[in-house]
Design a protein around this motif. Structure first.
Motif, PDB file in Angstrom:
ATOM      1  N   SER A  53      29.717  28.186  34.289  1.00 46.06           N
ATOM      2  CA  SER A  53      30.571  28.976  33.493  1.00 46.06           C
ATOM      3  C   SER A  53      29.584  29.340  32.155  1.00 46.06           C
ATOM      4  O   SER A  53      28.508  28.790  32.279  1.00 46.06           O
ATOM      5  CB  SER A  53      31.805  28.239  32.835  1.00 46.06           C
ATOM      6  OG  SER A  53      32.865  28.109  33.604  1.00 46.06           O
ATOM      7  N   ALA A  54      30.316  30.114  31.320  1.00 47.46           N
ATOM      8  CA  ALA A  54      29.453  30.465  30.133  1.00 47.46           C
ATOM      9  C   ALA A  54      29.581  29.328  29.283  1.00 47.46           C
ATOM     10  O   ALA A  54      30.388  28.572  29.413  1.00 47.46           O
ATOM     11  CB  ALA A  54      29.882  31.596  29.296  1.00 47.46           C
ATOM     12  N   THR A  59      32.637  33.366  26.275  1.00 54.88           N
ATOM     13  CA  THR A  59      33.236  34.306  26.702  1.00 54.88           C
ATOM     14  C   THR A  59      34.433  34.937  25.565  1.00 54.88           C
ATOM     15  O   THR A  59      34.471  36.402  25.613  1.00 54.88           O
ATOM     16  CB  THR A  59      34.092  33.915  27.767  1.00 54.88           C
ATOM     17  OG1 THR A  59      32.999  33.382  28.954  1.00 54.88           O
ATOM     18  CG2 THR A  59      34.700  35.213  28.718  1.00 54.88           C
ATOM     19  N   GLU A  86      27.429  34.103  31.498  1.00 52.89           N
ATOM     20  CA  GLU A  86      27.379  33.154  32.836  1.00 52.89           C
ATOM     21  C   GLU A  86      25.609  33.386  33.334  1.00 52.89           C
ATOM     22  O   GLU A  86      25.186  32.554  33.616  1.00 52.89           O
ATOM     23  CB  GLU A  86      28.208  33.355  33.979  1.00 52.89           C
ATOM     24  CG  GLU A  86      29.517  32.754  34.087  1.00 52.89           C
ATOM     25  CD  GLU A  86      30.494  32.979  32.818  1.00 52.89           C
ATOM     26  OE1 GLU A  86      30.300  34.205  32.503  1.00 52.89           O
ATOM     27  OE2 GLU A  86      31.212  32.322  32.802  1.00 52.89           O
ATOM     28  N   PHE A 149      32.112  33.479  37.924  1.00 48.97           N
ATOM     29  CA  PHE A 149      33.111  34.408  37.179  1.00 48.97           C
ATOM     30  C   PHE A 149      32.594  35.993  37.572  1.00 48.97           C
ATOM     31  O   PHE A 149      33.416  36.900  37.386  1.00 48.97           O
ATOM     32  CB  PHE A 149      32.743  34.134  35.634  1.00 48.97           C
ATOM     33  CG  PHE A 149      33.626  35.206  34.603  1.00 48.97           C
ATOM     34  CD1 PHE A 149      35.008  35.306  34.744  1.00 48.97           C
ATOM     35  CD2 PHE A 149      32.978  35.604  33.494  1.00 48.97           C
ATOM     36  CE1 PHE A 149      35.976  36.080  33.936  1.00 48.97           C
ATOM     37  CE2 PHE A 149      33.749  36.505  32.630  1.00 48.97           C
ATOM     38  CZ  PHE A 149      35.104  36.457  32.823  1.00 48.97           C
ATOM     39  N   ARG A 164      39.860  35.399  33.468  1.00 48.42           N
ATOM     40  CA  ARG A 164      39.663  34.461  32.891  1.00 48.42           C
ATOM     41  C   ARG A 164      39.631  33.067  33.409  1.00 48.42           C
ATOM     42  O   ARG A 164      40.728  32.908  34.302  1.00 48.42           O
ATOM     43  CB  ARG A 164      40.348  34.385  31.542  1.00 48.42           C
ATOM     44  CG  ARG A 164      40.274  35.273  30.635  1.00 48.42           C
ATOM     45  CD  ARG A 164      38.651  35.422  30.119  1.00 48.42           C
ATOM     46  NE  ARG A 164      38.005  34.602  29.730  1.00 48.42           N
ATOM     47  CZ  ARG A 164      38.156  34.059  28.157  1.00 48.42           C
ATOM     48  NH1 ARG A 164      38.780  34.968  27.502  1.00 48.42           N
ATOM     49  NH2 ARG A 164      37.508  33.201  27.742  1.00 48.42           N
ATOM     50  N   GLY A 165      38.721  32.257  33.327  1.00 50.70           N
ATOM     51  CA  GLY A 165      38.949  31.062  34.162  1.00 50.70           C
ATOM     52  C   GLY A 165      38.186  31.099  35.660  1.00 50.70           C
ATOM     53  O   GLY A 165      38.479  30.310  36.551  1.00 50.70           O
ATOM     54  N   GLY A 166      37.716  32.397  35.872  1.00 49.41           N
ATOM     55  CA  GLY A 166      37.364  32.836  37.294  1.00 49.41           C
ATOM     56  C   GLY A 166      36.220  32.092  38.006  1.00 49.41           C
ATOM     57  O   GLY A 166      35.896  32.113  39.138  1.00 49.41           O
ATOM     58  N   SER A 167      35.392  31.196  37.110  1.00 50.78           N
ATOM     59  CA  SER A 167      34.324  30.483  37.783  1.00 50.78           C
ATOM     60  C   SER A 167      34.815  29.320  38.562  1.00 50.78           C
ATOM     61  O   SER A 167      34.114  29.122  39.788  1.00 50.78           O
ATOM     62  CB  SER A 167      33.204  30.121  36.757  1.00 50.78           C
ATOM     63  OG  SER A 167      33.692  29.157  35.723  1.00 50.78           O
ATOM     64  N   ASP A 168      35.880  28.849  38.471  1.00 51.65           N
ATOM     65  CA  ASP A 168      36.677  27.775  39.421  1.00 51.65           C
ATOM     66  C   ASP A 168      36.670  28.456  40.859  1.00 51.65           C
ATOM     67  O   ASP A 168      36.419  28.037  41.962  1.00 51.65           O
ATOM     68  CB  ASP A 168      37.916  27.370  39.052  1.00 51.65           C
ATOM     69  CG  ASP A 168      37.834  26.558  37.792  1.00 51.65           C
ATOM     70  OD1 ASP A 168      37.081  25.854  37.530  1.00 51.65           O
ATOM     71  OD2 ASP A 168      38.970  26.508  36.885  1.00 51.65           O
TER      72      ASP A 168
HETATM   73  N1  ASP Z   1      33.419  32.166  31.152  1.00 61.04           N
HETATM   74  C1  ASP Z   1      34.678  32.511  31.753  1.00 61.04           C
HETATM   75  C2  ASP Z   1      35.878  32.299  30.880  1.00 61.04           C
HETATM   76  O1  ASP Z   1      35.762  31.731  29.873  1.00 61.04           O
HETATM   77  C3  ASP Z   1      34.943  32.123  33.178  1.00 61.04           C
HETATM   78  C4  ASP Z   1      35.065  30.521  33.073  1.00 61.04           C
HETATM   79  O2  ASP Z   1      34.919  29.818  32.450  1.00 61.04           O
HETATM   80  O3  ASP Z   1      35.639  30.173  34.198  1.00 61.04           O
HETATM   81  O4  ASP Z   1      36.951  32.738  31.307  1.00 61.04           O
END
Ligand code: ASP
Ligand code: MG
Length: 424
Positions: A53-54, A59, A86, A149, A164-168
Protein backbone atom coordinates in the motif's frame (compact mmCIF):
# COMPACT_ATOMS: atom_id res chain seq x y z
CA UNK A 1 21.84 -29.57 -23.49
CA UNK A 2 23.26 -27.41 -20.74
CA UNK A 3 20.28 -25.11 -20.83
CA UNK A 4 17.99 -28.07 -20.54
CA UNK A 5 19.84 -29.42 -17.52
CA UNK A 6 19.59 -26.09 -15.72
CA UNK A 7 15.91 -25.91 -16.47
CA UNK A 8 15.34 -29.32 -14.95
CA UNK A 9 17.29 -28.62 -11.80
CA UNK A 10 15.35 -25.45 -11.07
CA UNK A 11 11.93 -26.99 -10.51
CA UNK A 12 9.60 -24.14 -9.57
CA UNK A 13 9.54 -23.12 -5.95
CA UNK A 14 6.22 -22.66 -4.13
CA UNK A 15 4.90 -19.13 -4.44
CA UNK A 16 3.80 -16.80 -1.73
CA UNK A 17 2.07 -13.42 -1.85
CA UNK A 18 2.71 -11.07 1.07
CA UNK A 19 0.76 -7.82 1.40
CA UNK A 20 1.73 -4.90 3.62
CA UNK A 21 -0.71 -2.12 4.45
CA UNK A 22 -0.13 1.56 5.10
CA UNK A 23 0.94 1.35 8.76
CA UNK A 24 3.39 -1.44 7.90
CA UNK A 25 5.16 0.81 5.38
CA UNK A 26 4.59 4.11 7.21
CA UNK A 27 8.25 5.18 6.94
CA UNK A 28 11.58 3.88 5.67
CA UNK A 29 12.37 2.22 8.97
CA UNK A 30 9.10 0.26 8.82
CA UNK A 31 9.84 -0.65 5.19
CA UNK A 32 13.20 -2.07 6.31
CA UNK A 33 11.30 -4.16 8.82
CA UNK A 34 9.02 -5.39 6.04
CA UNK A 35 12.12 -6.40 4.09
CA UNK A 36 13.09 -8.67 7.00
CA UNK A 37 9.71 -10.40 6.88
CA UNK A 38 10.19 -10.94 3.15
CA UNK A 39 13.72 -12.25 3.66
CA UNK A 40 12.45 -14.86 6.10
CA UNK A 41 10.03 -16.25 3.50
CA UNK A 42 12.60 -16.20 0.68
CA UNK A 43 14.95 -18.14 2.92
CA UNK A 44 12.13 -20.57 3.68
CA UNK A 45 12.15 -21.43 -0.03
CA UNK A 46 9.38 -19.33 -1.56
CA UNK A 47 9.24 -17.26 -4.69
CA UNK A 48 7.71 -14.13 -3.20
CA UNK A 49 5.49 -11.43 -4.66
CA UNK A 50 4.93 -8.55 -2.24
CA UNK A 51 2.01 -6.18 -2.66
CA UNK A 52 2.33 -2.83 -0.94
CA UNK A 53 0.00 0.00 0.00
CA UNK A 54 0.95 3.65 0.14
CA UNK A 55 2.51 4.94 3.35
CA UNK A 56 -0.26 5.51 5.89
CA UNK A 57 -2.00 8.85 5.39
CA UNK A 58 -0.49 9.29 1.92
CA UNK A 59 -3.57 8.37 -0.08
CA UNK A 60 -5.73 10.72 2.01
CA UNK A 61 -3.27 13.50 1.31
CA UNK A 62 -3.31 12.79 -2.43
CA UNK A 63 -7.12 12.67 -2.52
CA UNK A 64 -7.26 16.01 -0.68
CA UNK A 65 -4.88 17.57 -3.21
CA UNK A 66 -7.09 16.42 -6.07
CA UNK A 67 -10.18 17.93 -4.43
CA UNK A 68 -8.32 21.14 -3.73
CA UNK A 69 -7.29 21.35 -7.38
CA UNK A 70 -10.93 21.18 -8.43
CA UNK A 71 -14.07 19.88 -6.74
CA UNK A 72 -15.23 18.51 -10.08
CA UNK A 73 -12.24 16.53 -11.22
CA UNK A 74 -11.47 14.11 -14.02
CA UNK A 75 -11.57 10.60 -12.50
CA UNK A 76 -8.73 9.44 -14.74
CA UNK A 77 -6.44 12.15 -13.44
CA UNK A 78 -7.57 11.36 -9.89
CA UNK A 79 -6.30 7.84 -10.52
CA UNK A 80 -3.02 9.17 -11.90
CA UNK A 81 -2.48 11.13 -8.70
CA UNK A 82 -3.64 8.64 -6.06
CA UNK A 83 -1.86 5.66 -7.65
CA UNK A 84 1.45 7.41 -7.01
CA UNK A 85 1.52 6.53 -3.31
CA UNK A 86 1.95 2.85 -4.07
CA UNK A 87 4.58 3.55 -6.72
CA UNK A 88 6.76 5.17 -4.06
CA UNK A 89 6.52 2.31 -1.56
CA UNK A 90 7.12 -0.36 -4.22
CA UNK A 91 10.37 1.29 -5.24
CA UNK A 92 11.47 1.88 -1.66
CA UNK A 93 10.83 -1.72 -0.64
CA UNK A 94 12.73 -3.03 -3.69
CA UNK A 95 15.68 -0.87 -2.64
CA UNK A 96 15.50 -2.08 0.97
CA UNK A 97 15.40 -5.71 -0.20
CA UNK A 98 18.41 -5.19 -2.44
CA UNK A 99 20.22 -3.56 0.47
CA UNK A 100 19.94 -6.76 2.49
CA UNK A 101 21.20 -8.90 -0.36
CA UNK A 102 18.00 -10.04 -2.04
CA UNK A 103 17.19 -9.68 -5.70
CA UNK A 104 14.10 -7.55 -6.15
CA UNK A 105 12.32 -5.33 -8.62
CA UNK A 106 9.20 -3.21 -8.51
CA UNK A 107 6.15 -3.76 -10.70
CA UNK A 108 3.51 -1.09 -11.30
CA UNK A 109 -0.02 -2.15 -12.15
CA UNK A 110 0.49 -1.26 -15.82
CA UNK A 111 3.75 -3.19 -16.00
CA UNK A 112 2.38 -6.62 -15.08
CA UNK A 113 -0.25 -5.69 -16.36
CA UNK A 114 -3.24 -5.86 -14.04
CA UNK A 115 -6.13 -5.01 -16.36
CA UNK A 116 -9.23 -3.29 -15.07
CA UNK A 117 -12.61 -2.14 -16.33
CA UNK A 118 -13.36 1.51 -17.06
CA UNK A 119 -14.71 2.50 -13.61
CA UNK A 120 -11.92 4.88 -12.70
CA UNK A 121 -11.69 5.46 -8.98
CA UNK A 122 -13.24 2.10 -8.11
CA UNK A 123 -12.24 -0.13 -10.98
CA UNK A 124 -12.77 -3.87 -10.95
CA UNK A 125 -10.03 -6.27 -11.94
CA UNK A 126 -10.51 -7.99 -15.29
CA UNK A 127 -7.40 -10.13 -15.41
CA UNK A 128 -3.81 -10.20 -14.30
CA UNK A 129 -1.01 -11.29 -16.55
CA UNK A 130 1.45 -12.99 -14.22
CA UNK A 131 3.79 -14.23 -16.93
CA UNK A 132 6.37 -11.47 -16.52
CA UNK A 133 6.65 -12.10 -12.80
CA UNK A 134 6.83 -15.87 -13.25
CA UNK A 135 9.58 -15.40 -15.80
CA UNK A 136 11.51 -13.22 -13.42
CA UNK A 137 11.06 -15.81 -10.65
CA UNK A 138 12.41 -18.52 -12.94
CA UNK A 139 15.29 -16.51 -14.34
CA UNK A 140 16.78 -14.88 -11.29
CA UNK A 141 14.49 -15.51 -8.34
CA UNK A 142 13.86 -11.80 -7.86
CA UNK A 143 11.23 -10.77 -5.33
CA UNK A 144 8.40 -9.02 -7.21
CA UNK A 145 7.37 -5.88 -5.35
CA UNK A 146 3.96 -4.91 -6.70
CA UNK A 147 2.27 -1.55 -6.28
CA UNK A 148 -1.16 -2.43 -4.91
CA UNK A 149 -4.41 -0.57 -5.56
CA UNK A 150 -3.62 0.15 -9.21
CA UNK A 151 -3.93 -1.30 -12.67
CA UNK A 152 -4.39 -0.23 -16.26
CA UNK A 153 -7.57 0.21 -18.27
CA UNK A 154 -6.52 -1.57 -21.46
CA UNK A 155 -8.75 0.27 -23.95
CA UNK A 156 -7.32 3.67 -23.16
CA UNK A 157 -4.07 2.64 -21.53
CA UNK A 158 -4.85 4.85 -18.55
CA UNK A 159 -3.97 4.14 -14.93
CA UNK A 160 -6.95 2.99 -12.87
CA UNK A 161 -7.31 2.46 -9.12
CA UNK A 162 -9.41 -0.14 -7.34
CA UNK A 163 -11.16 1.97 -4.69
CA UNK A 164 -10.04 2.76 -1.15
CA UNK A 165 -8.49 -0.19 0.63
CA UNK A 166 -7.96 -1.81 -2.77
CA UNK A 167 -4.49 -3.20 -2.22
CA UNK A 168 -6.00 -6.11 -0.26
CA UNK A 169 -7.88 -6.97 -3.42
CA UNK A 170 -4.73 -6.58 -5.53
CA UNK A 171 -2.95 -9.03 -3.24
CA UNK A 172 -5.61 -11.72 -3.38
CA UNK A 173 -5.95 -11.31 -7.14
CA UNK A 174 -2.19 -11.64 -7.61
CA UNK A 175 -2.19 -14.74 -5.39
CA UNK A 176 -4.90 -16.29 -7.56
CA UNK A 177 -3.12 -15.33 -10.79
CA UNK A 178 0.25 -16.71 -9.63
CA UNK A 179 -1.37 -19.78 -8.06
CA UNK A 180 0.33 -18.93 -4.80
CA UNK A 181 0.26 -21.39 -1.94
CA UNK A 182 -1.23 -18.66 0.24
CA UNK A 183 -1.68 -14.92 0.61
CA UNK A 184 -0.42 -13.31 3.83
CA UNK A 185 -1.99 -9.95 4.59
CA UNK A 186 0.19 -8.10 7.07
CA UNK A 187 -1.41 -5.33 9.07
CA UNK A 188 -1.22 -3.68 12.48
CA UNK A 189 -3.28 -6.35 14.22
CA UNK A 190 -2.21 -9.96 14.65
CA UNK A 191 -5.36 -11.50 13.23
CA UNK A 192 -9.12 -11.47 13.16
CA UNK A 193 -10.78 -11.23 16.56
CA UNK A 194 -14.16 -12.41 17.82
CA UNK A 195 -14.97 -8.72 18.11
CA UNK A 196 -13.23 -5.37 18.45
CA UNK A 197 -10.74 -5.83 21.35
CA UNK A 198 -11.01 -2.12 22.16
CA UNK A 199 -14.62 -2.74 23.21
CA UNK A 200 -14.22 -6.22 24.62
CA UNK A 201 -10.76 -6.79 26.09
CA UNK A 202 -11.68 -10.47 26.40
CA UNK A 203 -12.03 -10.82 22.63
CA UNK A 204 -10.10 -13.78 21.25
CA UNK A 205 -8.00 -14.07 18.15
CA UNK A 206 -9.51 -16.66 15.81
CA UNK A 207 -7.19 -19.31 14.39
CA UNK A 208 -9.47 -19.89 11.44
CA UNK A 209 -12.50 -18.18 10.02
CA UNK A 210 -14.59 -19.27 7.03
CA UNK A 211 -14.63 -17.10 3.89
CA UNK A 212 -18.34 -16.46 4.25
CA UNK A 213 -18.00 -15.40 7.86
CA UNK A 214 -15.15 -13.06 7.02
CA UNK A 215 -17.21 -11.62 4.19
CA UNK A 216 -20.02 -10.83 6.62
CA UNK A 217 -17.64 -9.47 9.23
CA UNK A 218 -15.96 -7.21 6.69
CA UNK A 219 -19.30 -5.98 5.30
CA UNK A 220 -20.71 -5.47 8.77
CA UNK A 221 -18.02 -3.18 10.05
CA UNK A 222 -14.89 -5.18 10.97
CA UNK A 223 -12.32 -3.13 9.09
CA UNK A 224 -9.54 -5.68 8.72
CA UNK A 225 -9.92 -6.43 5.02
CA UNK A 226 -11.56 -4.83 2.04
CA UNK A 227 -14.83 -6.69 1.36
CA UNK A 228 -13.94 -7.28 -2.28
CA UNK A 229 -10.71 -9.02 -1.36
CA UNK A 230 -12.64 -11.55 0.74
CA UNK A 231 -15.10 -12.15 -2.11
CA UNK A 232 -12.22 -12.78 -4.45
CA UNK A 233 -10.45 -15.09 -1.99
CA UNK A 234 -13.67 -17.06 -1.62
CA UNK A 235 -14.26 -17.39 -5.36
CA UNK A 236 -10.69 -18.46 -6.11
CA UNK A 237 -10.23 -20.36 -2.85
CA UNK A 238 -7.11 -18.40 -1.89
CA UNK A 239 -6.01 -19.37 1.61
CA UNK A 240 -5.50 -15.97 3.18
CA UNK A 241 -3.83 -15.15 6.46
CA UNK A 242 -4.24 -11.92 8.41
CA UNK A 243 -1.10 -11.37 10.46
CA UNK A 244 0.96 -8.63 12.05
CA UNK A 245 3.94 -6.84 10.56
CA UNK A 246 4.69 -5.56 14.05
CA UNK A 247 5.77 -9.03 15.16
CA UNK A 248 9.46 -9.71 15.36
CA UNK A 249 10.28 -10.83 11.79
CA UNK A 250 12.37 -13.69 13.22
CA UNK A 251 9.46 -15.19 15.17
CA UNK A 252 6.29 -14.08 13.50
CA UNK A 253 3.04 -15.72 14.56
CA UNK A 254 0.75 -17.10 11.85
CA UNK A 255 -2.32 -14.96 12.58
CA UNK A 256 -5.79 -15.93 11.41
CA UNK A 257 -6.40 -18.18 8.42
CA UNK A 258 -9.39 -17.33 6.24
CA UNK A 259 -10.31 -20.52 4.45
CA UNK A 260 -13.08 -22.79 3.23
CA UNK A 261 -15.63 -23.83 5.82
CA UNK A 262 -14.69 -27.50 5.41
CA UNK A 263 -11.21 -26.77 6.74
CA UNK A 264 -12.64 -25.77 10.11
CA UNK A 265 -13.27 -28.78 12.29
CA UNK A 266 -15.15 -27.48 15.28
CA UNK A 267 -17.43 -24.73 14.22
CA UNK A 268 -18.92 -22.62 17.01
CA UNK A 269 -22.48 -21.40 16.48
CA UNK A 270 -21.39 -17.76 16.60
CA UNK A 271 -17.89 -16.87 15.44
CA UNK A 272 -17.89 -13.13 15.89
CA UNK A 273 -19.78 -9.97 16.78
CA UNK A 274 -19.46 -6.96 14.49
CA UNK A 275 -20.81 -3.47 14.88
CA UNK A 276 -21.20 -0.40 12.76
CA UNK A 277 -21.99 3.09 13.93
CA UNK A 278 -22.18 4.38 10.37
CA UNK A 279 -25.90 3.77 10.08
CA UNK A 280 -28.96 5.96 9.80
CA UNK A 281 -32.61 4.99 10.04
CA UNK A 282 -35.39 6.39 7.88
CA UNK A 283 -39.10 5.76 8.48
CA UNK A 284 -42.03 6.58 6.24
CA UNK A 285 -45.30 6.72 8.19
CA UNK A 286 -48.68 5.85 6.75
CA UNK A 287 -47.64 4.72 3.34
CA UNK A 288 -50.45 3.36 1.19
CA UNK A 289 -50.56 -0.44 1.54
CA UNK A 290 -50.79 -1.30 -2.15
CA UNK A 291 -48.62 -2.90 -4.83
CA UNK A 292 -45.78 -0.77 -6.18
CA UNK A 293 -45.15 1.33 -3.11
CA UNK A 294 -41.97 -0.41 -2.06
CA UNK A 295 -40.67 -0.01 -5.59
CA UNK A 296 -41.55 3.69 -5.53
CA UNK A 297 -39.46 4.08 -2.37
CA UNK A 298 -36.47 1.91 -3.16
CA UNK A 299 -35.99 2.36 -6.88
CA UNK A 300 -35.05 6.04 -6.69
CA UNK A 301 -32.66 5.22 -3.85
CA UNK A 302 -31.00 2.57 -5.99
CA UNK A 303 -30.83 5.02 -8.89
CA UNK A 304 -28.99 7.40 -6.58
CA UNK A 305 -26.55 4.55 -5.74
CA UNK A 306 -27.66 4.51 -2.12
CA UNK A 307 -27.29 1.08 -0.59
CA UNK A 308 -30.29 0.27 1.56
CA UNK A 309 -29.59 -2.29 4.24
CA UNK A 310 -32.28 -3.29 6.72
CA UNK A 311 -35.88 -2.99 5.58
CA UNK A 312 -38.85 -3.42 7.87
CA UNK A 313 -42.44 -3.13 6.73
CA UNK A 314 -45.31 -3.70 9.09
CA UNK A 315 -48.42 -5.64 8.30
CA UNK A 316 -51.07 -3.00 7.90
CA UNK A 317 -53.55 -2.75 10.76
CA UNK A 318 -56.36 -1.14 8.80
CA UNK A 319 -55.53 -2.57 5.37
CA UNK A 320 -55.00 0.96 4.07
CA UNK A 321 -51.66 2.24 5.29
CA UNK A 322 -48.48 0.88 6.76
CA UNK A 323 -45.03 2.07 7.90
CA UNK A 324 -41.74 1.36 6.15
CA UNK A 325 -38.41 1.62 7.97
CA UNK A 326 -34.99 1.12 6.42
CA UNK A 327 -31.36 1.95 7.06
CA UNK A 328 -28.73 3.58 4.88
CA UNK A 329 -25.05 4.41 5.51
CA UNK A 330 -24.72 7.64 7.55
CA UNK A 331 -22.78 9.20 4.71
CA UNK A 332 -25.83 8.84 2.46
CA UNK A 333 -28.42 9.94 5.01
CA UNK A 334 -28.96 13.50 3.75
CA UNK A 335 -29.14 12.38 0.13
CA UNK A 336 -31.58 9.58 0.96
CA UNK A 337 -33.89 11.96 2.87
CA UNK A 338 -33.75 14.32 -0.05
CA UNK A 339 -34.64 11.60 -2.55
CA UNK A 340 -37.66 10.52 -0.48
CA UNK A 341 -38.84 14.08 0.21
CA UNK A 342 -38.72 14.95 -3.48
CA UNK A 343 -40.96 11.96 -4.23
CA UNK A 344 -43.47 12.56 -1.48
CA UNK A 345 -46.41 12.83 -3.88
CA UNK A 346 -45.43 9.85 -5.98
CA UNK A 347 -44.88 7.60 -2.98
CA UNK A 348 -47.67 9.02 -0.87
CA UNK A 349 -46.78 9.00 2.82
CA UNK A 350 -47.85 11.09 5.80
CA UNK A 351 -44.63 11.64 7.69
CA UNK A 352 -40.90 11.19 7.09
CA UNK A 353 -38.73 10.53 10.13
CA UNK A 354 -34.97 10.14 10.29
CA UNK A 355 -32.71 9.01 13.12
CA UNK A 356 -28.96 9.25 12.88
CA UNK A 357 -27.83 8.04 16.27
CA UNK A 358 -28.22 4.35 15.57
CA UNK A 359 -25.83 1.43 15.41
CA UNK A 360 -26.06 -2.02 13.91
CA UNK A 361 -24.84 -4.96 15.94
CA UNK A 362 -24.42 -8.28 14.16
CA UNK A 363 -23.62 -11.83 15.16
CA UNK A 364 -22.03 -14.04 12.52
CA UNK A 365 -21.41 -17.76 12.32
CA UNK A 366 -21.83 -20.52 9.75
CA UNK A 367 -22.97 -22.67 12.68
CA UNK A 368 -26.24 -20.73 12.68
CA UNK A 369 -27.35 -22.74 9.68
CA UNK A 370 -27.80 -25.79 11.81
CA UNK A 371 -28.96 -24.24 15.08
CA UNK A 372 -32.37 -22.82 15.91
CA UNK A 373 -33.12 -20.00 18.30
CA UNK A 374 -29.73 -18.32 18.06
CA UNK A 375 -31.16 -14.85 17.49
CA UNK A 376 -34.01 -15.29 19.95
CA UNK A 377 -31.46 -15.71 22.74
CA UNK A 378 -29.96 -12.35 21.82
CA UNK A 379 -33.26 -10.50 21.83
CA UNK A 380 -33.88 -11.67 25.37
CA UNK A 381 -30.38 -10.76 26.57
CA UNK A 382 -30.62 -7.29 25.08
CA UNK A 383 -34.09 -6.75 26.55
CA UNK A 384 -32.79 -7.78 29.98
CA UNK A 385 -30.32 -4.91 29.74
CA UNK A 386 -32.98 -2.46 28.70
CA UNK A 387 -31.71 -2.15 25.13
CA UNK A 388 -34.50 -1.45 22.68
CA UNK A 389 -34.31 -3.07 19.25
CA UNK A 390 -35.41 -0.80 16.43
CA UNK A 391 -35.10 -3.24 13.55
CA UNK A 392 -33.91 -6.77 12.95
CA UNK A 393 -32.61 -8.60 9.91
CA UNK A 394 -31.51 -12.19 9.64
CA UNK A 395 -29.86 -14.35 7.03
CA UNK A 396 -28.55 -17.87 7.00
CA UNK A 397 -25.33 -17.12 8.83
CA UNK A 398 -25.96 -13.82 10.61
CA UNK A 399 -28.47 -11.63 12.33
CA UNK A 400 -28.32 -7.90 12.94
CA UNK A 401 -30.15 -5.59 15.29
CA UNK A 402 -30.42 -1.84 15.04
CA UNK A 403 -30.19 -0.03 18.38
CA UNK A 404 -29.46 3.42 19.80
CA UNK A 405 -25.79 4.19 19.29
CA UNK A 406 -25.30 4.93 22.99
CA UNK A 407 -25.78 1.21 23.75
CA UNK A 408 -23.25 -0.06 21.20
CA UNK A 409 -20.57 -1.14 23.65
CA UNK A 410 -23.02 -2.72 26.08
CA UNK A 411 -24.74 -4.65 23.31
CA UNK A 412 -21.48 -5.92 21.83
CA UNK A 413 -20.27 -7.07 25.25
CA UNK A 414 -23.58 -8.70 26.02
CA UNK A 415 -23.67 -10.74 22.83
CA UNK A 416 -19.97 -11.58 23.03
CA UNK A 417 -20.38 -13.26 26.39
CA UNK A 418 -23.82 -14.67 25.59
CA UNK A 419 -22.32 -16.80 22.81
CA UNK A 420 -19.38 -17.92 24.87
CA UNK A 421 -16.77 -15.90 23.01
CA UNK A 422 -15.07 -14.29 26.03
CA UNK A 423 -11.54 -15.53 26.63
CA UNK A 424 -11.12 -17.37 29.91
N1 ASP B 1 -3.56 3.28 -0.45
C1 ASP B 1 -4.91 2.94 -0.78
C2 ASP B 1 -5.86 3.48 0.26
O1 ASP B 1 -5.43 4.09 1.22
C3 ASP B 1 -5.10 1.49 -0.97
C4 ASP B 1 -4.85 0.64 0.25
O2 ASP B 1 -4.16 1.06 1.18
O3 ASP B 1 -5.33 -0.48 0.28
O4 ASP B 1 -7.04 3.36 0.13
MG1 MG C 1 -6.26 -1.52 4.30
Amino acid sequence: MLAKATMQSSSPRPRLVMKFGGTSVANVERIKNVAQHVKREVEAGYDVAVVVSAMSGKTNELVAWVKEASPLYDQREYDTVVASGEQVTSGLLAICLQAIGLKARSWQGWQMPLRTDTQHGSARIGEIDGSGILKSFAEDGAVAVIAGFQGIEPKTGRIATLGRGGSDTSAVAVAAALKAERCDIYTDVDGVYTTDPRIVPKAKRLDKVAFEEMLEMASLGAKVLQVRSVELAMVHNVRTYVRSSFDNPAQSSPGTLICAEEEIMEQPVVTGIAYSKDEAQITLRQVADKPGVAAAVFEPLADASIVVDMIVQNVSADGKTTDITFTVPSADYARAMDVIEKRKDEIGYELLQGVQDVAKISAIGVGMRSHAGVAAKAFKALADRGINIRAITTSEIKFSVLIDVAYTELAVRTLHSLYGLDAA
